[in-house]
Design an enzyme around this catalytic site. Sequence first.
Site, PDB file in Angstrom:
ATOM      1  N   GLY A   1       0.793  -1.230   0.000  1.00 37.99           N
ATOM      2  CA  GLY A   1       0.000   0.000   0.000  1.00 37.99           C
ATOM      3  C   GLY A   1       0.817   1.267   0.000  1.00 37.99           C
ATOM      4  O   GLY A   1       0.255   2.364  -0.122  1.00 37.99           O
TER       5      GLY A   1
ATOM      6  N   ARG B   1     -13.544  21.742   5.866  1.00 34.97           N
ATOM      7  CA  ARG B   1     -14.785  21.876   6.651  1.00 34.97           C
ATOM      8  C   ARG B   1     -14.534  21.831   8.157  1.00 34.97           C
ATOM      9  O   ARG B   1     -15.399  22.214   8.937  1.00 34.97           O
ATOM     10  CB  ARG B   1     -15.773  20.765   6.262  1.00 34.97           C
ATOM     11  CG  ARG B   1     -16.477  21.004   4.958  1.00 34.97           C
ATOM     12  CD  ARG B   1     -17.378  19.848   4.581  1.00 34.97           C
ATOM     13  NE  ARG B   1     -16.635  18.720   4.051  1.00 34.97           N
ATOM     14  CZ  ARG B   1     -17.206  17.616   3.547  1.00 34.97           C
ATOM     15  NH1 ARG B   1     -18.505  17.500   3.537  1.00 34.97           N
ATOM     16  NH2 ARG B   1     -16.454  16.643   3.075  1.00 34.97           N
TER      17      ARG B   1
ATOM     18  N   HIS C   1     -14.386  26.057   1.978  1.00 29.80           N
ATOM     19  CA  HIS C   1     -15.594  26.150   2.805  1.00 29.80           C
ATOM     20  C   HIS C   1     -15.642  27.452   3.602  1.00 29.80           C
ATOM     21  O   HIS C   1     -16.693  28.093   3.688  1.00 29.80           O
ATOM     22  CB  HIS C   1     -15.636  24.950   3.755  1.00 29.80           C
ATOM     23  CG  HIS C   1     -16.911  24.806   4.496  1.00 29.80           C
ATOM     24  ND1 HIS C   1     -18.114  24.541   3.873  1.00 29.80           N
ATOM     25  CD2 HIS C   1     -17.189  24.898   5.822  1.00 29.80           C
ATOM     26  CE1 HIS C   1     -19.066  24.471   4.785  1.00 29.80           C
ATOM     27  NE2 HIS C   1     -18.544  24.683   5.970  1.00 29.80           N
TER      28      HIS C   1
ATOM     29  N   LYS D   1     -29.808  26.686   9.232  1.00 28.76           N
ATOM     30  CA  LYS D   1     -29.538  25.248   9.360  1.00 28.76           C
ATOM     31  C   LYS D   1     -28.570  25.016  10.503  1.00 28.76           C
ATOM     32  O   LYS D   1     -27.505  25.622  10.543  1.00 28.76           O
ATOM     33  CB  LYS D   1     -28.941  24.676   8.069  1.00 28.76           C
ATOM     34  CG  LYS D   1     -28.796  23.153   8.121  1.00 28.76           C
ATOM     35  CD  LYS D   1     -28.015  22.596   6.949  1.00 28.76           C
ATOM     36  CE  LYS D   1     -26.522  22.696   7.201  1.00 28.76           C
ATOM     37  NZ  LYS D   1     -25.722  21.951   6.204  1.00 28.76           N
TER      38      LYS D   1
ATOM     39  N   ARG E   1     -26.688  21.771  12.567  1.00 30.40           N
ATOM     40  CA  ARG E   1     -26.444  20.327  12.547  1.00 30.40           C
ATOM     41  C   ARG E   1     -25.729  19.922  13.833  1.00 30.40           C
ATOM     42  O   ARG E   1     -24.707  20.502  14.196  1.00 30.40           O
ATOM     43  CB  ARG E   1     -25.577  19.942  11.345  1.00 30.40           C
ATOM     44  CG  ARG E   1     -25.402  18.434  11.181  1.00 30.40           C
ATOM     45  CD  ARG E   1     -24.323  18.115  10.152  1.00 30.40           C
ATOM     46  NE  ARG E   1     -24.618  18.670   8.858  1.00 30.40           N
ATOM     47  CZ  ARG E   1     -25.353  18.076   7.925  1.00 30.40           C
ATOM     48  NH1 ARG E   1     -25.872  16.891   8.175  1.00 30.40           N
ATOM     49  NH2 ARG E   1     -25.569  18.654   6.762  1.00 30.40           N
TER      50      ARG E   1
ATOM     51  N   THR F   1     -23.933  14.806   0.159  1.00 26.89           N
ATOM     52  CA  THR F   1     -25.103  13.924   0.005  1.00 26.89           C
ATOM     53  C   THR F   1     -26.264  14.630  -0.665  1.00 26.89           C
ATOM     54  O   THR F   1     -27.185  13.992  -1.173  1.00 26.89           O
ATOM     55  CB  THR F   1     -25.576  13.406   1.366  1.00 26.89           C
ATOM     56  OG1 THR F   1     -26.015  14.523   2.156  1.00 26.89           O
ATOM     57  CG2 THR F   1     -24.462  12.683   2.099  1.00 26.89           C
TER      58      THR F   1
ATOM     59  N   GLY G   1     -28.416  16.538   0.908  1.00 26.97           N
ATOM     60  CA  GLY G   1     -29.529  16.727   1.827  1.00 26.97           C
ATOM     61  C   GLY G   1     -29.843  18.184   2.115  1.00 26.97           C
ATOM     62  O   GLY G   1     -31.020  18.578   2.203  1.00 26.97           O
TER      63      GLY G   1
END
Length: 325
Positions: free
Chosen positions: A35, A97, A131, A201, A203, A231, A233
């Site tokens: 890896g 973020r 962001h 909003k 969260r 996503t 949403g």
Amino acid sequence: MRLFALRETGRLGGDVARILGVELEPHEERDFEDGEHKARPLVSVRGEDVYVIQSLAGEAGASPNDKLLKLLFYVATCRENGAARVTAITPYFAYARKERQTKARDPVSTRYVAQLFEAVGTDCLVTLDVHNFAAFQNAFRCRTVHLDAGALFLTALRELAGAEPIVMFSPDGGGVKRAQLLKERCEAAMSNEVGFGFMEKRRSRGVVSGDLFAGEVNGKVVFLVDDMISTGGTMIRAAHACRERGAKEVHAIATHGLFSRGAEALFTDTAIGRVVATDSVGSPSKTTSGHEAKLQILSIAPLIAEAIKRLHVNGSISELAGMER
């Protein structure tokens, strides 16, 4: 100038090279059985102005961590071999973020990633619509260039809105400034009536709440503006709120189309008309397969190429960064 694009961002790198009228420089990338990874330029970089393109969005077979480490090692390798200057170009900047503590003992990941770039000798880091611009800018001690993708969306906005009145709408309070800046661009470049709105909003532990809705959307074409779509949403929630208040059409606009697991609903929900994003993440998500009619992807290659051209001659970057002169 030496221009490289690491494997996962090779298509975008090729587009940038064509616009600049140069060839991507050859390099070797090897993955070992355990890896581990090795990459090296196959041309001399001694005394050269080096640019390395690598988007840091995760995809199948390459996590953000994998891509970040590859880029850091490649920058360090170029410095080790005598490059005069190395600029890392990360159209999508991972960990942007998590730029502040919101809970006890939270990490401040943006600052840690910045320290990694500084440690390997990065002279300049170029990215696109992070962001939180202020947090990103304050995290670095090496030079940063933050490009504004707003101008790329104007043609798509004109096509979708026609002559109808439009509203630039932030689906959460954190994106208010972003939507306001795009509103100002539209007012300067379009003849449409341009309004503004946003939703509250909050969260916490995966639960989204908040009921505040500000802005007049009745009978208007609404563009939901965000830096990224994961996503979907947040966009769906805002689209339904706008439709319930009489919006004529609702479209989703975002620079970074991550389209993570669960984003299929974004393309099947009738509340949203068109989804417009750029190719900043490098490779399209499998989530978008079969939804080409609803998805519009814009190329960032001209913007990246122009930034490289100006950086190479130490020219002004303020216009590309959306700054007032």
